[in-house]
Scaffold this active site. Structure first.
Site, short mmCIF file in Angstrom:
data_model
loop_
_atom_site.label_atom_id
_atom_site.label_comp_id
_atom_site.label_asym_id
_atom_site.label_seq_id
_atom_site.Cartn_x
_atom_site.Cartn_y
_atom_site.Cartn_z
CG ASP A 31 -2.09 0.92 1.20
OD1 ASP A 31 -3.22 0.42 1.36
OD2 ASP A 31 -1.91 2.14 0.99
N GLY A 36 -4.67 4.85 2.54
CA GLY A 36 -4.54 3.82 3.56
C GLY A 36 -3.86 4.38 4.81
CG ASP A 51 2.48 4.38 -6.17
OD1 ASP A 51 1.83 4.10 -7.20
OD2 ASP A 51 2.30 5.40 -5.49
CE1 TYR A 140 -13.90 3.65 -8.30
CE2 TYR A 140 -16.28 3.49 -8.43
CZ TYR A 140 -15.08 3.06 -7.92
OH TYR A 140 -15.06 2.03 -7.02
CG PHE A 168 -24.48 -3.18 -5.01
CD1 PHE A 168 -23.89 -4.20 -5.74
CD2 PHE A 168 -25.51 -2.47 -5.62
CE1 PHE A 168 -24.32 -4.52 -7.04
CE2 PHE A 168 -25.95 -2.78 -6.91
CZ PHE A 168 -25.35 -3.81 -7.61
CG ASN A 169 -23.94 2.10 -1.74
OD1 ASN A 169 -24.37 1.56 -2.75
ND2 ASN A 169 -23.82 3.40 -1.63
CG ASP A 284 -26.22 10.45 -6.29
OD1 ASP A 284 -25.22 9.77 -6.56
OD2 ASP A 284 -26.36 11.08 -5.22
C1 WQD Z 1 -25.30 6.96 -0.91
C2 WQD Z 1 -26.59 7.75 -0.91
C3 WQD Z 1 -26.40 9.86 -2.05
C4 WQD Z 1 -23.53 11.61 0.79
C5 WQD Z 1 -20.64 4.96 -4.19
C6 WQD Z 1 -19.97 4.73 -5.52
C7 WQD Z 1 -20.33 3.36 -6.02
C8 WQD Z 1 -19.98 2.38 -4.95
C9 WQD Z 1 -20.53 2.64 -3.64
C10 WQD Z 1 -17.84 1.41 -5.00
C11 WQD Z 1 -26.91 8.42 -2.24
C12 WQD Z 1 -26.66 10.07 -0.58
C13 WQD Z 1 -24.41 10.76 0.13
C14 WQD Z 1 -24.08 12.77 1.42
C15 WQD Z 1 -26.28 12.12 0.71
N1 WQD Z 1 -19.17 1.37 -4.96
N2 WQD Z 1 -25.75 11.00 0.08
N3 WQD Z 1 -25.43 12.98 1.35
O1 WQD Z 1 -22.89 7.14 -4.63
O2 WQD Z 1 -24.41 5.27 -3.85
O3 WQD Z 1 -22.05 4.81 -4.32
O4 WQD Z 1 -20.19 3.97 -3.27
O5 WQD Z 1 -17.18 1.46 -5.88
O6 WQD Z 1 -19.68 3.12 -7.19
O7 WQD Z 1 -20.41 5.72 -6.43
O8 WQD Z 1 -22.60 6.10 -2.32
O9 WQD Z 1 -22.38 6.85 0.00
O10 WQD Z 1 -21.90 8.49 -1.86
O11 WQD Z 1 -24.25 7.78 -1.43
O12 WQD Z 1 -27.49 12.37 0.68
O13 WQD Z 1 -23.36 13.59 2.01
O14 WQD Z 1 -26.45 8.83 0.04
O15 WQD Z 1 -27.08 10.80 -2.84
O16 WQD Z 1 -28.30 8.41 -2.39
P1 WQD Z 1 -23.06 5.92 -3.86
P2 WQD Z 1 -22.69 7.35 -1.36
#
Ligand code: WQD
Length: 327
Positions: A31, A36, A51, A140, A168-169, A284
Site C-alpha cells: 500500500d 490507507g 505504489d 470511475y 454495492f455500498n 445519482d
Molecule cells: C449513498 C446515498 C447519495 C452523501 C458509491 C460509488 C459506487 C460504490 C458505492 C464502489 C446516495 C446520498 C451521500 C451525502 C447524501 N461502490 N448522500 N449525502 O454514490 O451510492 O455509491 O459507493 O465502488 O460506485 O459511487 O454512495 O455513500 O456516496 O451515497 O445524501 O453527504 O447517500 O445521494 O443516495 P453511492 P454514497
C-alpha cells in the site's frame, strides 16, 4: 495460502486482510498509504510500502511467491473522476495493467479485484443482477469496467484466473473493532452521518428528497464490509475449486434510504443528527439494489451482517472510540 493484498491499508482492504488472516492465510499488504492508514496494518501481517505505478517494485514483491493477489488499490470518488479523469486513468487503469503484467510474469494464478456497482450506471431494472447492461455513468465506473475486460483477456492469454467482485455500498466496521482507521474526508453517506453524530461536522446534506422513492431520498444497497471481506475469501476458495474466473455482485439485499439511514443512526447513537436537504448530486440514481444470487450459487456467499442495525452500530463503536481517544 500466501496472499498479497494490494491496497490492504485502506478501509475495505484492512477488513479483507483481516478476513484472510482469520481464515488462516498468510498476508502481505502492499500500500502506498495515500489513503490507507498505518493504523489499519495488523501485527500479524507483513507490510510493504509501495505504489502500483512502480512496476519494478511490484515485480520484486510478487517474486517472493504468492498464491493469490487481491487488488483494491484505486481512487474511488465517482464525482472527482468526472473532474479529474486523468488521475483515474493513470492510477486505476495503468496501475492495474502494471499489476496484471507483474502477476503474469511472476506466475501468480489467482487475482481478486474490487470492482463496483458503478459499472452498471443508471438501473434499467431492480434488483440489478450481473446480466444487467453495463453502461457506467461516471469515469470511475468506466475504469472498473475496462479493467474487468482486461482481466477477461489475461485469463484467455495468460491463464490468470480472476474474480471481479462488484461491490454495492460498503459500510460498517469489523464487529470486534479490530479495524479502527477512520476514512479521511469521506464522501460516502454513513461516515458522513457518523461524523455528524460525533460533532466533527455540523450536519448531513441530504442530496435531494424528491426522488421517486417512498420518502423521496436516494435508496441504496448497503453491504457490511465484513460481508464484503468474506466475499473475497469465498471467491478465492471458488477460484481454486473450479479453476474458472467469475464476476459477481456483492450486495446486502436491502434498499435503505438516506433518511432511513439518518433515522437509524439517531436511534443507535442517541445523538440528534441534523440534516438539511440540498440539490440532487449529479449522476445519482434514485435507487440501486443488488441481486447477489449468483454469488450465492457460485461461491455459497450470502450477507450475514448487512442489516442496518449491525452496519450502523459497528460504525458507531469505532467512531465513538476514536472520539474518546481524541478527548
Ligand atoms: C449513498 C446515498 C447519495 C452523501 C458509491 C460509488 C459506487 C460504490 C458505492 C464502489 C446516495 C446520498 C451521500 C451525502 C447524501 N461502490 N448522500 N449525502 O454514490 O451510492 O455509491 O459507493 O465502488 O460506485 O459511487 O454512495 O455513500 O456516496 O451515497 O445524501 O453527504 O447517500 O445521494 O443516495 P453511492 P454514497
Amino acid at each position: 495460502m500466501r496472499i498479497l493484498v494490494i491496497g490492504g491499508a485502506g478501509y475495505i482492504g484492512a477488513h479483507v486482510a483481516r478476513e484472510f488472516l482469520d481464515a488462516g492465510h498468510s498476508v502481505t499488504v502492499y500500500d502506498n498509504l495515500s489513503s490507507g492508514l498505518v493504523q489499519n496494518i495488523f501485527a500479524d501481517e507483513e507490510f510493504i510500502e509501495g505504489d502500483i505505478m512502480d512496476f519494478i517494485g511490484l515485480i520484486d514483491v510478487m517474486r517472493q511467491g504468492f498464491d493469490a493477489i487481491v487488488h483494491l488499490a484505486a481512487f474511488k470518488a465517482a464525482g472527482e473522476s468526472m473532474l479529474r479523469p486523468e488521475k483515474y486513468a493513470v492510477n486505476n487503469m495503468s496501475g492495474t495493467i502494471n499489476i496484471l503484467n507483474a502477476a503474469a510474469e511472476s506466475g501468480i494464478k489467482y487475482l481478486i479485484f474490487s470492482s463496483s456497482a458503478a459499472v452498471y450506471g443508471e438501473p434499467e431494472y431492480l434488483p440489478i443482477d450481473e446480466k444487467h447492461p453495463v453502461n457506467p455513468a461516471n469515469f470511475y465506473g468506466f475504469t472498473k469496467l475496462e479493467i474487468e475486460r482486461f482481466f477477461g483477456w489475461y485469463d484467455k492469454l495468460k491463464g490468470l484466473r480472476y474474480a471481479a467482485l462488484r461491490y454495492f455500498n460498503a459500510a460498517g466496521y469489523d464487529l470486534n473493532q479490530r479495524v479502527t482507521g477512520l476514512e479521511q474526508n469521506p464522501a460516502n453517506l454513513l461516515p458522513i452521518v457518523m461524523e455528524a453524530a460525533c460533532g466533527m461536522r455540523e450536519d448531513v446534506c441530504v442530496f435531494g428528497d424528491d426522488y421517486d422513492t417512498p420518502d423521496g431520498s436516494g435508496v441504496r444497497d448497503y453491504v457490511h464490509v465484513t460481508d464484503l471481506a468474506r466475499g473475497h475469501t469465498a471467491a478465492l476458495d471458488t477460484l481454486v475449486r473450479t479453476g474458472s474466473s467469475l464476476t459477481v455482485n456483492l450486495g446486502g439485499g436491502n434498499g435503505i434510504s438516506v433518511l432511513e439511514m439518518i433515522e437509524s443512526a439517531r436511534r443507535i447513537t442517541g445523538k440528534d443528527i441534523k440534516y438539511r436537504v440540498t440539490e440532487r448530486r449529479p449522476g445519482d440514481p434514485a435507487k440501486m439494489t443488488a441481486s447477489s444470487e449468483k454469488a450465492r450459487e457460485l461461491m455459497g456467499w450470502k450477507a450475514l451482517y448487512s442489516d442496518m442495525e449491525t452496519i450502523v452500530s459497528s460504525s458507531w463503536k469505532v467512531y465513538k472510540l476514536s472520539k474518546q481517544r481524541a478527548e
